[in-house]
Design a protein around this motif. Sequence first.
Motif, PDB file in Angstrom:
ATOM      1  N   PHE A 299       6.146   3.871   2.881  1.00  0.00           N
ATOM      2  CA  PHE A 299       5.015   3.313   3.606  1.00  0.00           C
ATOM      3  C   PHE A 299       4.615   4.200   4.782  1.00  0.00           C
ATOM      4  O   PHE A 299       4.260   3.722   5.857  1.00  0.00           O
TER       5      PHE A 299
ATOM      6  N   HIS B  99      10.000  -1.505  -0.274  1.00  0.00           N
ATOM      7  CA  HIS B  99       9.976  -0.109   0.165  1.00  0.00           C
ATOM      8  C   HIS B  99      10.897   0.764  -0.681  1.00  0.00           C
ATOM      9  O   HIS B  99      10.585   1.930  -0.950  1.00  0.00           O
TER      10      HIS B  99
ATOM     11  N   THR C  47       0.817   2.176  -5.952  1.00  0.00           N
ATOM     12  CA  THR C  47       0.480   0.758  -5.896  1.00  0.00           C
ATOM     13  C   THR C  47       1.471  -0.013  -6.747  1.00  0.00           C
ATOM     14  O   THR C  47       1.632   0.272  -7.946  1.00  0.00           O
TER      15      THR C  47
ATOM     16  N   VAL D 147       9.732  -1.458   7.693  1.00  0.00           N
ATOM     17  CA  VAL D 147       8.545  -1.818   6.911  1.00  0.00           C
ATOM     18  C   VAL D 147       9.021  -2.478   5.622  1.00  0.00           C
ATOM     19  O   VAL D 147       9.661  -1.832   4.802  1.00  0.00           O
TER      20      VAL D 147
ATOM     21  N   GLY E  61       8.222  -4.243   2.216  1.00  0.00           N
ATOM     22  CA  GLY E  61       7.222  -4.525   1.192  1.00  0.00           C
ATOM     23  C   GLY E  61       7.283  -5.948   0.707  1.00  0.00           C
ATOM     24  O   GLY E  61       6.245  -6.619   0.558  1.00  0.00           O
TER      25      GLY E  61
ATOM     26  N   HIS F  23       5.439  -8.612   2.525  1.00  0.00           N
ATOM     27  CA  HIS F  23       3.978  -8.609   2.389  1.00  0.00           C
ATOM     28  C   HIS F  23       3.498  -9.411   1.186  1.00  0.00           C
ATOM     29  O   HIS F  23       2.305  -9.699   1.085  1.00  0.00           O
TER      30      HIS F  23
ATOM     31  N   THR G 266      -4.899  -4.727   5.349  1.00  0.00           N
ATOM     32  CA  THR G 266      -3.908  -3.713   5.723  1.00  0.00           C
ATOM     33  C   THR G 266      -3.019  -4.281   6.819  1.00  0.00           C
ATOM     34  O   THR G 266      -3.513  -4.810   7.821  1.00  0.00           O
TER      35      THR G 266
ATOM     36  N   VAL H  53       0.977  -1.014   5.134  1.00  0.00           N
ATOM     37  CA  VAL H  53       1.019  -1.563   3.782  1.00  0.00           C
ATOM     38  C   VAL H  53      -0.369  -2.118   3.474  1.00  0.00           C
ATOM     39  O   VAL H  53      -0.854  -3.015   4.165  1.00  0.00           O
TER      40      VAL H  53
ATOM     41  N   THR I 279      -2.558  -4.389   1.130  1.00  0.00           N
ATOM     42  CA  THR I 279      -2.302  -5.512   0.237  1.00  0.00           C
ATOM     43  C   THR I 279      -3.584  -5.925  -0.468  1.00  0.00           C
ATOM     44  O   THR I 279      -4.674  -5.865   0.101  1.00  0.00           O
TER      45      THR I 279
ATOM     46  N   LEU J  63       0.732  -3.995  -3.621  1.00  0.00           N
ATOM     47  CA  LEU J  63       1.168  -3.367  -2.379  1.00  0.00           C
ATOM     48  C   LEU J  63       1.017  -1.862  -2.538  1.00  0.00           C
ATOM     49  O   LEU J  63       1.597  -1.286  -3.466  1.00  0.00           O
ATOM     50  N   THR J  64       0.275  -1.231  -1.643  1.00  0.00           N
ATOM     51  CA  THR J  64       0.018   0.204  -1.765  1.00  0.00           C
ATOM     52  C   THR J  64       0.486   0.928  -0.521  1.00  0.00           C
ATOM     53  O   THR J  64       0.246   0.479   0.608  1.00  0.00           O
ATOM     54  N   GLY J  65       1.156   2.063  -0.741  1.00  0.00           N
ATOM     55  CA  GLY J  65       1.599   2.890   0.374  1.00  0.00           C
ATOM     56  C   GLY J  65       1.960   4.282  -0.097  1.00  0.00           C
ATOM     57  O   GLY J  65       1.972   4.575  -1.298  1.00  0.00           O
TER      58      GLY J  65
END
Length: 268
Positions: A9, A75, A114, A210, A212, A215, A232, A243, A245, A254-256
């Motif tokens: 992330f 993560h 993602t 962080v 994930g 989220h 975000t 992250v 969302t 979830l994208t990072g």
Amino acid sequence: MRIRIVDAFTDRPFAGNPAGVLLLDSFPDDHWLQKVAAELNLSETAFAHPLPPGGDADWALRWFTPVAEVDMCGHATLATAHVLHTTGRATGTVRFAARCGILSATAAADGSVTMDFPTSSLTPVPAPDGLAKALGADVVSVHDTAAHIGDLLVELADEEAVRSLAPDLPALAGLSDRGVIATAAAEPARGYDFVSRCFFPALGIDEDPVTGSAHTALAPFWSERLGRDELTGLQGGARTGLVRTALRGARTLLTGNAVTVVEGDLLA
């Protein structure tokens, strides 16, 4: 065997959340897996091995904190997908078989990943006795999260209240099955929509930089309040990460980004 530490992330080293990643031929006994996770002493270490072709998933995936195996970890899943793609072990979408079900991770041309995770349900609950004192902050609302997470999601008054937390960690440890997610709406024009910090002292993680999996609860919580399905989140205290969302009903995307910072040989 090769062992890697990946900051997840984030798109730069020494930020985001570090995870250990080991790609194996099969899973050794649980005792060895736990010993490796304890040796790395990161919030999570991911262990993965390839599965036979033609099934529902491509890789089996497990996650361990320094003291316990967990049902879901965002993560370390991102870190594993990053390693698979950057080493040429996978392209496109990778499907993982995990304790929480089948998860997928899709790499984009820009290097972001993602992930498709189950959305957590949220149930409003009274604040447990001692929660506000343990956090050192006034509590606006409290929600219990579903299986695979088992956290208390605690809404605070504003971003500054979240950033300035210095909780009594032993007191927090007994208040939920896994941990406490503290969150608030972001201040205007910050470039993100909400902030959070996550504390898991019962799992040997005082603060997870962080998270994930958290989220999957933060996405529906803030989507309902802000009226948008794509948001975000900024998470963290000393280390932070972003992250992105996207709420898709029973699933949350979830994208990072991620970056490998350590690679070496595990000799034990």
